[in-house]
Design an enzyme around this catalytic site. Structure first.
Site, PDB file in Angstrom:
ATOM      1  N   HIS A   1       0.908  -1.337  -0.156  1.00  0.00           N
ATOM      2  CA  HIS A   1      -0.205  -0.040  -0.175  1.00  0.00           C
ATOM      3  C   HIS A   1       0.890   1.330   0.045  1.00  0.00           C
ATOM      4  O   HIS A   1       0.355   2.381   0.019  1.00  0.00           O
ATOM      5  CB  HIS A   1      -0.909  -0.207   1.412  1.00  0.00           C
ATOM      6  CG  HIS A   1      -0.179   0.345   2.618  1.00  0.00           C
ATOM      7  ND1 HIS A   1       0.358  -0.577   3.051  1.00  0.00           N
ATOM      8  CD2 HIS A   1      -0.186   1.458   3.329  1.00  0.00           C
ATOM      9  CE1 HIS A   1       1.078   0.033   4.225  1.00  0.00           C
ATOM     10  NE2 HIS A   1       0.765   1.315   4.376  1.00  0.00           N
TER      11      HIS A   1
HETATM   12  C1  UD1 Z   1      -1.831   5.484   5.817  1.00  0.00           C
HETATM   13  C2  UD1 Z   1      -0.650   6.101   6.596  1.00  0.00           C
HETATM   14  C3  UD1 Z   1       0.390   4.604   6.354  1.00  0.00           C
HETATM   15  C4  UD1 Z   1      -0.080   3.676   7.104  1.00  0.00           C
HETATM   16  C5  UD1 Z   1      -1.847   3.252   6.035  1.00  0.00           C
HETATM   17  C6  UD1 Z   1      -2.216   1.950   6.952  1.00  0.00           C
HETATM   18  C7  UD1 Z   1      -0.145   8.380   6.133  1.00  0.00           C
HETATM   19  C8  UD1 Z   1       0.792   9.192   5.609  1.00  0.00           C
HETATM   20  N1  UD1 Z   1      -0.255   7.099   5.732  1.00  0.00           N
HETATM   21  O1  UD1 Z   1      -1.666   5.129   4.506  1.00  0.00           O
HETATM   22  O2  UD1 Z   1       1.607   5.092   6.949  1.00  0.00           O
HETATM   23  O3  UD1 Z   1       0.687   2.463   6.897  1.00  0.00           O
HETATM   24  O4  UD1 Z   1      -2.627   4.300   6.498  1.00  0.00           O
HETATM   25  O5  UD1 Z   1      -3.165   1.510   6.084  1.00  0.00           O
HETATM   26  O6  UD1 Z   1      -0.904   8.796   7.193  1.00  0.00           O
HETATM   27  N2  UD1 Z   1      -9.112   4.979   1.849  1.00  0.00           N
HETATM   28  C9  UD1 Z   1     -10.488   4.130   1.781  1.00  0.00           C
HETATM   29  N3  UD1 Z   1     -11.065   3.718   2.916  1.00  0.00           N
HETATM   30  C10 UD1 Z   1     -10.449   4.017   3.971  1.00  0.00           C
HETATM   31  C11 UD1 Z   1      -9.129   4.524   4.181  1.00  0.00           C
HETATM   32  C12 UD1 Z   1      -8.345   4.854   2.961  1.00  0.00           C
HETATM   33  O7  UD1 Z   1     -11.174   4.356   0.688  1.00  0.00           O
HETATM   34  O8  UD1 Z   1     -11.071   3.230   4.876  1.00  0.00           O
HETATM   35  C13 UD1 Z   1      -8.708   5.869   0.541  1.00  0.00           C
HETATM   36  C14 UD1 Z   1      -8.508   7.189   1.006  1.00  0.00           C
HETATM   37  O9  UD1 Z   1      -9.519   7.896   0.623  1.00  0.00           O
HETATM   38  C15 UD1 Z   1      -7.199   7.515  -0.088  1.00  0.00           C
HETATM   39  C16 UD1 Z   1      -6.395   6.242   0.015  1.00  0.00           C
HETATM   40  O10 UD1 Z   1      -7.537   5.306   0.513  1.00  0.00           O
HETATM   41  O11 UD1 Z   1      -7.747   7.923  -1.319  1.00  0.00           O
HETATM   42  C17 UD1 Z   1      -5.202   6.427   0.828  1.00  0.00           C
HETATM   43  O12 UD1 Z   1      -5.656   6.485   2.317  1.00  0.00           O
HETATM   44  P1  UD1 Z   1      -4.756   7.523   3.228  1.00  0.00           P
HETATM   45  O13 UD1 Z   1      -5.274   7.765   4.800  1.00  0.00           O
HETATM   46  O14 UD1 Z   1      -4.573   8.959   2.638  1.00  0.00           O
HETATM   47  O15 UD1 Z   1      -3.378   6.739   3.385  1.00  0.00           O
HETATM   48  P2  UD1 Z   1      -3.051   5.357   3.478  1.00  0.00           P
HETATM   49  O16 UD1 Z   1      -2.574   4.844   2.110  1.00  0.00           O
HETATM   50  O17 UD1 Z   1      -4.232   4.374   4.066  1.00  0.00           O
END
Ligand code: UD1
Length: 340
Positions: A206
């Protein structure tokens, strides 16, 4: 009566806060307020974890999610400040290295509220990782720094953090692993997915560095496909990765690969079960490296750097204080700090 506020937002935060809540809820002279920023919001990335751990719902949900790094971090700061000014806690606890961690730490410090950072001093030395920037900034601002190991404390001293602020307490991530390990083993979730114990490998992916660029993502998927010919792979797909796979037109290719079983993200106990039953784990996650090391399951890290170098040369079981009792040590230190 003292008020301690924990701020969580993402999947890896929940299992670090849970063991601390389990202790704090038994204390008559401490009120523990839980704030969920909403950074992770899907049921299988958030609610299912609270259910697994039998944790009460957060006291405040900020519902801040999505967006770029600055946008997301900024919106968490704005929303969190309102709760902070209302509750006026005596201390804020932040966990790990995600955007919610840094946003809450910065906001608390700007409002003169002390911060305790759990998992302080870990470094990958790769400042292109958003988490590394969050780690360095959070540690620089925190008043109490809970380290997993003496190496982390040494690193903090190199960065000029006063010695007295650091406490080596062990690895909080293992508290629930130890607590739920037997349950996860008995669950044998691999059976539900059609495998026997040790008959599959497990993969997670991820990191922005691996999935945001379609060429790199293709390289990672090709690597997993190649390895899956020898041993099939179970691959729970993170929402960020799913989005990128869809936009790079790779989802159909992946789904058509018969040796890779693509599944939705699973809850903590199911994932722990899958780790226990795996022959090997491929991951770019930080926490999973440490957990795999503790479980003595071979783990191939899908990135060039790691903040868990300590787990590379030995089983995590042999590291001092990595015993499942880290939350107790943290709470004792907090009580001392707060004079109760
Ligand atoms: C975040 C953390 C990372 C951690 C990871 C665990 C930061 C910079 N990164 O990354 O260190 O290892 O979480 O999973 O804080 N999304 C969904 N549903 C959700 C969660 C996220 O659709 O429940 C989507 C978001 O809308 C976004 C993407 O996934 O578009 C990434 O989510 P984001 O929270 O920005 O970062 P992660 O990649 O999850």
């Amino acid at each position: 009566m003292k008020t301690i506020m924990s701020v969580v937002g993402t999947r890896p935060n929940f299992m670090k806060m849970g063991p601390i809540e389990d202790i704090l809820k038994t204390k008559k002279n401490i009120k523990h307020v839980i704030v969920h920023t909403g950074q992770h919001y899907d049921a299988n990335m958030s609610d299912d974890f609270f259910k697994d751990f039998d944790l009460r719902s957060p006291d405040y949900c900020l519902r801040v999610s999505g967006g770029g790094l600055a946008d997301q971090t900024g919106r968490i700061m704005v929303a969190f400040e309102k709760v902070l000014l209302k509750v006026k806690p005596d201390l804020v606890i932040t966990y790990g290295d995600v955007n919610s961690t840094f946003a809450a730490t910065w906001t608390a410090k700007q409002n003169h509220i002390p911060v305790a950072h759990v998992e302080a001093g870990l470094r990958s030395f790769d400042r292109n990782m958003p988490e590394e920037v969050n780690r360095v900034c959070t540690d620089a601002l925190s008043d109490i720094l809970f380290c997993t190991h003496s190496n982390d404390e040494t690193q903090l001293q190199i960065e000029g953090i006063p010695f007295g602020r650091c406490h080596i307490v062990g690895n909080i991530m293992l508290d629930y692993l130890v607590k739920y390990g037997d349950q996860a083993f008995k669950m044998a979730y691999w059976k539900e997915l059609g495998f026997g114990i040790g008959e599959y490998n497990l993969a997670t992916l991820h990191r922005p560095g691996n999935v945001n660029d379609s060429k790199q993502l293709l390289e990672m998927i090709s690597k997993l496909t190649f390895h899956s010919i020898i041993t099939p792979i179970i691959f729970p797909v993170h929402p960020r990765t799913k989005k990128q796979l869809l936009s790079a037109d790779l989802m159909t290719t992946l789904n058509s690969c018969k040796t890779i079983k693509v599944i939705e993200p699973v809850s903590y106990i199911k994932f722990l079960s899958l780790m226990i039953g795996a022959k090997k784990i491929y991951t770019d996650s930080g926490g999973i490296q440490a957990e795999a090391s503790f479980l003595d399951v071979p783990c191939e890290v899908l990135r060039d750097t790691t903040e868990w170098a300590i787990c590379r040369d030995k089983s995590a079981k042999t590291i001092p204080l990595w015993d499942g009792n880290t939350a107790e040590r943290i709470v004792k230190n907090l009580e001392k700090y707060l004079g109760i």
